[in-house]
Design an enzyme around this catalytic site. Structure first.
Site, short mmCIF file in Angstrom:
data_model
loop_
_atom_site.label_atom_id
_atom_site.label_comp_id
_atom_site.label_asym_id
_atom_site.label_seq_id
_atom_site.Cartn_x
_atom_site.Cartn_y
_atom_site.Cartn_z
N HIS A 17 26.93 20.21 44.99
CA HIS A 17 27.79 20.90 45.96
C HIS A 17 27.19 20.79 47.37
O HIS A 17 27.89 20.51 48.33
CB HIS A 17 27.89 22.40 45.63
N LYS A 41 37.95 32.09 33.92
CA LYS A 41 36.87 31.18 33.53
C LYS A 41 35.64 31.95 33.09
O LYS A 41 34.69 31.34 32.58
CB LYS A 41 36.51 30.26 34.71
N ARG A 95 32.95 13.22 40.74
CA ARG A 95 31.74 12.86 40.02
C ARG A 95 31.94 11.60 39.20
O ARG A 95 31.21 10.66 39.27
CB ARG A 95 31.30 14.00 39.10
N SER A 133 27.77 22.43 37.38
CA SER A 133 27.32 23.82 37.17
C SER A 133 27.26 24.15 35.68
O SER A 133 26.34 24.81 35.20
CB SER A 133 28.26 24.80 37.88
P1 ADP Z 1 35.66 23.47 39.68
O1 ADP Z 1 35.65 24.83 39.09
O2 ADP Z 1 36.94 23.09 40.37
O3 ADP Z 1 35.12 22.39 38.78
P2 ADP Z 1 33.16 23.39 40.97
O4 ADP Z 1 32.50 24.58 41.56
O5 ADP Z 1 32.59 22.88 39.71
O6 ADP Z 1 34.68 23.61 40.88
O7 ADP Z 1 33.13 22.22 42.03
C1 ADP Z 1 33.80 22.30 43.24
C2 ADP Z 1 34.01 20.92 43.77
O8 ADP Z 1 32.75 20.27 43.90
C3 ADP Z 1 34.85 20.02 42.87
O9 ADP Z 1 35.62 19.18 43.70
C4 ADP Z 1 33.83 19.22 42.11
O10 ADP Z 1 34.33 17.98 41.70
C5 ADP Z 1 32.77 19.05 43.20
N1 ADP Z 1 31.45 18.78 42.64
C6 ADP Z 1 30.71 19.61 41.87
N2 ADP Z 1 29.54 19.02 41.53
C7 ADP Z 1 29.56 17.79 42.13
C8 ADP Z 1 28.66 16.67 42.16
N3 ADP Z 1 27.51 16.69 41.49
N4 ADP Z 1 29.03 15.58 42.85
C9 ADP Z 1 30.21 15.54 43.50
N5 ADP Z 1 31.11 16.55 43.51
C10 ADP Z 1 30.79 17.65 42.84
#
Ligand code: ADP
Length: 165
Positions: A17, A41, A95, A133
């Protein structure tokens, strides 16, 4: 002024992030980090904890660039949240191919509701691309080393959380 909205659950914020936030800052004048409340969630961290961890981690990013960073909890439709905060662009991270299918649909549906807001996809630097996460929580729960996946304060918060559970 160019305003971007970077939405997610951030349960908790990871170095993936953080990499996306840093890159997004070079594209916009103000970056709103939208923290989805996401009761369904069943997040590990409360909204307040997630917001506090993002704010603490983003202070150094904001200090090293001209972009204002604001953390904004939201519970409504993403596209409505973008309108509320005046964002012209939604930032998402990609990702892997597995993210693409979901994001592809989201863009289509959001565009049908509001064609004036573009979605921009960014990829994290190679060492951070695989971080999620969900997996970080799983590793922490099982006692693994998460120090290369999350900021130090988040690693401590995760360890404390699982020590109590
Ligand atoms: P969600 O609940 O929508 O999955 P997240 O908190 O997991 O939300 O992630 C928010 C955003 O950050 C999403 O667009 C996700 O794809 C992106 N993201 C999370 N981890 C990474 C990473 N390691 N590389 C690139 N983008 C990421």
């Amino acid at each position: 002024m160019r305003i971007g909205l970077y939405p997610g659950t951030f349960d908790p914020i990871t170095l993936g992030h953080r990499d996306i936030i840093t890159r997004a800052c070079s594209l916009v004048d103000k970056l709103v980090i939208g923290v989805a409340i996401n009761r369904d969630k069943g997040p590990l961290f409360t909204l307040e904890e997630r917001v506090a961890m993002i704010e603490a981690d983003c202070a150094s990013i904001a200090a090293s660039c001209d972009t204002e960073i604001v953390v904004h909890p939201f519970e409504n439709l993403l596209i409505d949240c973008a309108t509320d905060v005046g964002a012209g662009v939604i930032i998402r991270g990609l990702r892997a191919v597995s993210d693409f299918e979901y994001e592809f649909q989201m863009v289509g549906m959001n565009r049908a509701m509001n064609d004036g807001i573009e979605t921009v996809f960014l990829m994290a630097d190679a060492p951070y691309q695989a971080i999620a996460s969900r997996l970080v929580k799983e590793i922490a729960r099982l006692g693994g080393d998460i120090s290369s996946f999350v900021p130090a304060a988040v690693a401590t918060a995760l360890q404390n959380k699982y020590a109590k559970n």
